[in-house]
Motif scaffolding. Structure first.
Motif, PDB file in Angstrom:
ATOM      1  N   ILE A  81     118.249  75.984  42.464  1.00 26.58           N
ATOM      2  CA  ILE A  81     118.141  74.449  42.215  1.00 26.58           C
ATOM      3  C   ILE A  81     116.686  74.133  42.166  1.00 26.58           C
ATOM      4  O   ILE A  81     115.698  74.188  42.855  1.00 26.58           O
ATOM      5  CB  ILE A  81     118.836  73.717  43.202  1.00 26.58           C
ATOM      6  CG1 ILE A  81     120.099  74.309  43.689  1.00 26.58           C
ATOM      7  CG2 ILE A  81     118.734  72.244  42.935  1.00 26.58           C
ATOM      8  CD1 ILE A  81     120.781  73.541  44.814  1.00 26.58           C
ATOM      9  N   GLY A  82     116.301  73.670  40.734  1.00 28.30           N
ATOM     10  CA  GLY A  82     114.913  73.132  40.504  1.00 28.30           C
ATOM     11  C   GLY A  82     114.818  71.798  40.348  1.00 28.30           C
ATOM     12  O   GLY A  82     115.399  70.947  39.935  1.00 28.30           O
ATOM     13  N   ASN A  83     113.813  71.272  41.198  1.00 38.83           N
ATOM     14  CA  ASN A  83     113.554  69.961  41.428  1.00 38.83           C
ATOM     15  C   ASN A  83     114.721  68.968  41.711  1.00 38.83           C
ATOM     16  O   ASN A  83     114.977  67.972  40.926  1.00 38.83           O
ATOM     17  CB  ASN A  83     112.752  69.311  40.261  1.00 38.83           C
ATOM     18  CG  ASN A  83     111.262  70.142  39.962  1.00 38.83           C
ATOM     19  OD1 ASN A  83     111.457  71.199  39.853  1.00 38.83           O
ATOM     20  ND2 ASN A  83     110.203  69.177  40.242  1.00 38.83           N
ATOM     21  N   GLY A  84     115.456  69.509  42.578  1.00 40.31           N
ATOM     22  CA  GLY A  84     116.720  68.894  42.931  1.00 40.31           C
ATOM     23  C   GLY A  84     116.836  67.527  43.731  1.00 40.31           C
ATOM     24  O   GLY A  84     116.098  67.410  44.383  1.00 40.31           O
ATOM     25  N   ASN A 106     105.548  64.861  35.104  1.00 41.18           N
ATOM     26  CA  ASN A 106     104.448  65.770  35.251  1.00 41.18           C
ATOM     27  C   ASN A 106     103.047  64.754  34.991  1.00 41.18           C
ATOM     28  O   ASN A 106     102.664  64.425  33.991  1.00 41.18           O
ATOM     29  CB  ASN A 106     104.323  66.829  33.936  1.00 41.18           C
ATOM     30  CG  ASN A 106     103.365  67.840  34.274  1.00 41.18           C
ATOM     31  OD1 ASN A 106     102.290  67.585  34.680  1.00 41.18           O
ATOM     32  ND2 ASN A 106     103.619  69.096  33.924  1.00 41.18           N
ATOM     33  N   LEU A 107     102.510  64.792  36.343  1.00 39.87           N
ATOM     34  CA  LEU A 107     101.176  63.933  36.232  1.00 39.87           C
ATOM     35  C   LEU A 107     100.155  64.126  35.386  1.00 39.87           C
ATOM     36  O   LEU A 107      99.343  63.491  34.850  1.00 39.87           O
ATOM     37  CB  LEU A 107     100.798  63.706  37.829  1.00 39.87           C
ATOM     38  CG  LEU A 107     101.867  62.989  38.678  1.00 39.87           C
ATOM     39  CD1 LEU A 107     101.091  63.031  40.156  1.00 39.87           C
ATOM     40  CD2 LEU A 107     101.786  61.587  38.335  1.00 39.87           C
ATOM     41  N   TYR A 108     100.202  65.537  35.125  1.00 41.17           N
ATOM     42  CA  TYR A 108      98.837  65.975  34.144  1.00 41.17           C
ATOM     43  C   TYR A 108      99.390  66.181  32.794  1.00 41.17           C
ATOM     44  O   TYR A 108      98.701  66.828  32.120  1.00 41.17           O
ATOM     45  CB  TYR A 108      98.360  67.365  34.902  1.00 41.17           C
ATOM     46  CG  TYR A 108      97.918  66.931  36.266  1.00 41.17           C
ATOM     47  CD1 TYR A 108      97.326  65.631  36.709  1.00 41.17           C
ATOM     48  CD2 TYR A 108      98.146  68.000  37.404  1.00 41.17           C
ATOM     49  CE1 TYR A 108      96.947  65.529  38.054  1.00 41.17           C
ATOM     50  CE2 TYR A 108      97.875  67.597  38.751  1.00 41.17           C
ATOM     51  CZ  TYR A 108      97.348  66.574  38.923  1.00 41.17           C
ATOM     52  OH  TYR A 108      96.791  66.417  40.149  1.00 41.17           O
ATOM     53  N   GLY A 156     108.371  71.959  40.647  1.00 40.08           N
ATOM     54  CA  GLY A 156     107.030  71.890  40.197  1.00 40.08           C
ATOM     55  C   GLY A 156     106.418  70.905  40.994  1.00 40.08           C
ATOM     56  O   GLY A 156     106.777  69.936  41.674  1.00 40.08           O
ATOM     57  N   ASP A 157     105.190  71.458  41.235  1.00 42.71           N
ATOM     58  CA  ASP A 157     104.287  70.488  42.321  1.00 42.71           C
ATOM     59  C   ASP A 157     103.801  69.093  41.875  1.00 42.71           C
ATOM     60  O   ASP A 157     103.103  68.672  42.614  1.00 42.71           O
ATOM     61  CB  ASP A 157     103.425  71.413  43.054  1.00 42.71           C
ATOM     62  CG  ASP A 157     102.270  71.863  42.306  1.00 42.71           C
ATOM     63  OD1 ASP A 157     102.177  71.553  40.865  1.00 42.71           O
ATOM     64  OD2 ASP A 157     101.393  72.932  42.677  1.00 42.71           O
ATOM     65  N   VAL A 158     103.819  68.837  40.620  1.00 43.92           N
ATOM     66  CA  VAL A 158     103.388  67.406  40.003  1.00 43.92           C
ATOM     67  C   VAL A 158     104.421  66.669  39.517  1.00 43.92           C
ATOM     68  O   VAL A 158     104.192  65.919  38.620  1.00 43.92           O
ATOM     69  CB  VAL A 158     102.203  67.740  39.080  1.00 43.92           C
ATOM     70  CG1 VAL A 158     100.836  68.388  39.735  1.00 43.92           C
ATOM     71  CG2 VAL A 158     102.544  68.677  37.845  1.00 43.92           C
ATOM     72  N   ASP A 159     105.640  66.951  39.976  1.00 43.49           N
ATOM     73  CA  ASP A 159     106.701  65.984  39.486  1.00 43.49           C
ATOM     74  C   ASP A 159     106.670  64.847  40.479  1.00 43.49           C
ATOM     75  O   ASP A 159     106.987  65.232  41.686  1.00 43.49           O
ATOM     76  CB  ASP A 159     108.130  66.986  39.367  1.00 43.49           C
ATOM     77  CG  ASP A 159     109.286  65.963  39.273  1.00 43.49           C
ATOM     78  OD1 ASP A 159     109.169  65.204  38.567  1.00 43.49           O
ATOM     79  OD2 ASP A 159     110.183  66.240  39.751  1.00 43.49           O
ATOM     80  N   GLY A 198     105.637  70.226  36.390  1.00 42.95           N
ATOM     81  CA  GLY A 198     106.409  69.110  36.605  1.00 42.95           C
ATOM     82  C   GLY A 198     107.866  69.141  36.747  1.00 42.95           C
ATOM     83  O   GLY A 198     108.301  70.188  37.190  1.00 42.95           O
ATOM     84  N   HIS A 199     108.673  68.352  36.366  1.00 43.00           N
ATOM     85  CA  HIS A 199     110.152  68.144  36.813  1.00 43.00           C
ATOM     86  C   HIS A 199     110.922  69.324  35.906  1.00 43.00           C
ATOM     87  O   HIS A 199     111.911  69.869  36.750  1.00 43.00           O
ATOM     88  CB  HIS A 199     110.685  67.038  36.157  1.00 43.00           C
ATOM     89  CG  HIS A 199     112.064  66.427  36.855  1.00 43.00           C
ATOM     90  ND1 HIS A 199     112.250  66.185  37.863  1.00 43.00           N
ATOM     91  CD2 HIS A 199     113.512  66.706  36.149  1.00 43.00           C
ATOM     92  CE1 HIS A 199     113.586  66.084  38.065  1.00 43.00           C
ATOM     93  NE2 HIS A 199     114.015  66.152  36.899  1.00 43.00           N
ATOM     94  N   PHE A 200     110.463  69.907  34.871  1.00 46.64           N
ATOM     95  CA  PHE A 200     111.388  70.753  33.968  1.00 46.64           C
ATOM     96  C   PHE A 200     110.290  72.130  34.050  1.00 46.64           C
ATOM     97  O   PHE A 200     109.654  72.322  32.999  1.00 46.64           O
ATOM     98  CB  PHE A 200     111.554  70.219  32.550  1.00 46.64           C
ATOM     99  CG  PHE A 200     111.925  68.910  32.584  1.00 46.64           C
ATOM    100  CD1 PHE A 200     113.315  68.727  32.723  1.00 46.64           C
ATOM    101  CD2 PHE A 200     111.366  67.727  32.355  1.00 46.64           C
ATOM    102  CE1 PHE A 200     113.968  67.406  32.698  1.00 46.64           C
ATOM    103  CE2 PHE A 200     111.549  66.531  32.526  1.00 46.64           C
ATOM    104  CZ  PHE A 200     113.133  66.251  32.565  1.00 46.64           C
ATOM    105  N   VAL A 201     110.667  72.865  35.069  1.00 49.26           N
ATOM    106  CA  VAL A 201     109.811  73.990  35.350  1.00 49.26           C
ATOM    107  C   VAL A 201     109.955  74.985  34.384  1.00 49.26           C
ATOM    108  O   VAL A 201     108.845  75.583  33.751  1.00 49.26           O
ATOM    109  CB  VAL A 201     110.232  74.519  36.752  1.00 49.26           C
ATOM    110  CG1 VAL A 201     109.553  75.838  36.771  1.00 49.26           C
ATOM    111  CG2 VAL A 201     109.949  73.659  37.804  1.00 49.26           C
TER     112      VAL A 201
END
Length: 470
Positions: free
Chosen positions: A197-200, A270-272, A377-380, A440-443
């Motif tokens: 599960i990604g960014n679930g 994705n903050l960046y 993803g660590d910047v989501d 971000g959200h969509f790894v």
């Protein structure tokens, strides 16, 4: 000899009839700039008496008769899994304003048969014959399960194959609820191996509870506002504060909204990222943001052309391509169906959320012994990593490995060398938590190389840092 030849042809033809349906095979996908070394199929699976879900199966280019079956689900709720295929982990990626398809060398079907399912009915090419698109979490899991049974009747060669369920975002609800049904059907799914599960959205209220500190520690919120929320809304302890409830508290609502407005001129997924988006469209990023705002009673964010003009070209490639008449014909889509949309407002507006967290489903999966991977993803900021770390901590599982380490790095190994890909925590019960650094959200879209290595090693029971060897 002639009789034997005739018999051989008959047996071969009979075997073919029991395998993949020829009517669903895609023979001439428009715009291809390469020759696929795998077969792929597009068609419909019956999910209920009036529900038909569109699928697109991309067989493995390595060993399709032996490699596992991997299901992919996008979230929303109400977004199409064809986004996952074309923009993330599938072999077909679109460019040139919807005119051509190039090969994604980091596709997951290099080592697995990947099934993309558009769910629920009303999403993408999927439809309901009675036009009723009201649906709940439990109904979606039932429809997905029934569609999988229909898939096995169409593709009996996959019955008994190692099976994995993967997906992202609101699939954090779709996957665990479906997994419980699969676990109760050993007859049809005897080799159900696990979920990724990604960014679930594993704990919906806690997503909001963790957003304010996440924003603050990414320098998006001023000290005075952060301290104001802490002092006047959270008894000086934001770490344990039920910020979700503060949306409905007139004394705190505006303070919390002001804090979360920190991403108004950024891509909240994705903050960046330098690709902004128009929040009024039905593209997945805008749609999911609207759903999140609706959940706490906020109006949709207005379009500000000065800050949301896309800096990356061709953001609607997928939409353009999948609405080409020749593409729809190749994918066996009835001409009577409406235009394909990345996300369905009608499904989103009529969707009934019943699982605000999926702790019971995780407990069932852990008790069954299947493998579980939660990755972020660590910047989501839409479904942030703190939420899912806290979710796994709430399960009271024993942390494995060196206890003094907060997290252990895992590495991507490629032609240019080895680099830190993220950090990992392993828990007793076959549960792993990974972050993907800079994603971000969509790894699979942001970090395709790292995500491919991560999933390959997950399903092959290898250390996440092991280079892929196909």
């Amino acid at each position: 000899m002639k009789l034997l030849s005739i018999l051989f042809i008959f047996v071969s033809s009979y075997s073919f009839c029991l395998a993949a349906p020829a009517t669903d095979k895609v023979n001439d996908l428009p715009g291809l700039t390469f020759t696929p070394d795998f077969f792929h199929y597009s068609g419909y699976l019956r999910a209920w008496t009036d529900k038909y879900l569109h699928y697109w199966l991309t067989e493995s280019s390595r060993a399709p008769t032996q490699d596992p079956l991997v299901l992919w689900l996008n979230g929303g709720p109400g977004c199409s899994s064809l986004d996952g295929l074309i923009e993330e982990l599938g072999p077909f990626h679109v460019k040139d304003f919807g005119n051509s398809i190039y090969y994604n060398e980091y596709a997951w079907n290099k080592f697995a048969n990947v099934l993309f399912l558009e769910s629920p009915a009303g999403v993408g090419y999927s439809y309901s014959t009675n036009f009723n698109l009201t649906v709940s979490d439990d109904e979606v899991s039932l429809h997905n399960y029934m569609a999988l049974l229909d898939f096995l009747s169409k593709f009996p060669e996959y019955k008994g194959r190692d099976f994995w369920i993967t997906g992202e975002s609101y699939a954090g609800v779709y996957i665990p609820t479906l997994a419980v049904r699969i676990l109760n059907d050993k007859k049809n799914f005897p080799n159900f191996k696990g979920v990724a599960i990604g960014n679930g959205a594993l704990n919906f209220p806690n997503n909001y509870n963790t957003m304010v500190p996440f924003y603050y520690y990414h320098a998006l919120v001023r000290d005075d506002l952060y301290n104001d929320i802490a002092r006047n809304c959270c008894n000086n302890n934001i770490g344990t504060c039920d910020i979700y409830s503060k949306f409905f508290d007139p004394n705190c609502r505006d303070k919390v909204i002001n804090a979360l407005d920190g991403t108004n001129e950024l891509n909240m997924y994705n903050l960046y990222d330098v690709c902004y988006y128009n929040p009024t469209t039905n593209l997945k990023k805008a749609f999911i943001e609207r759903q999140m705002r609706i959940a706490v009673g906020l109006p949709a964010r207005k379009h500000n052309a000065a800050t949301t003009v896309p800096l990356c070209a061709q953001t609607n490639n997928t939409h353009v391509y999948l609405n080409r008449a020749d593409v729809r014909k190749s994918l066996h889509i009835p001409s009577s169906l409406p235009a394909w949309e990345e996300c369905s407002d009608q499904v989103g507006k009529n969707y009934v959320v019943t699982h605000f967290n999926v702790i019971p489903e995780f407990q069932t999966m852990i008790a069954a012994g299947i493998k579980i991977l939660v990755y972020n993803g660590d910047v989501d900021t839409a479904c942030n990593s703190i939420m899912n770390q806290q979710f796994l901590t709430s399960l009271n599982l024993t942390v494995l490995g060196e206890q003094e380490k907060v997290n252990e790095a895992w590495h991507y190994s490629g032609q240019t060398g080895t680099a830190v890909a993220g950090f990992q925590t392993k828990f007793a019960g076959n549960v792993d938590f990974l972050t993907v650094r800079g994603s971000g959200h969509f790894v699979p879209e942001d970090k395709p190389k790292e995500s491919q290595q991560m999933i390959f090693n997950f399903i092959n029971n290898k250390d996440y840092s092991t280079p892929i060897q196909l």
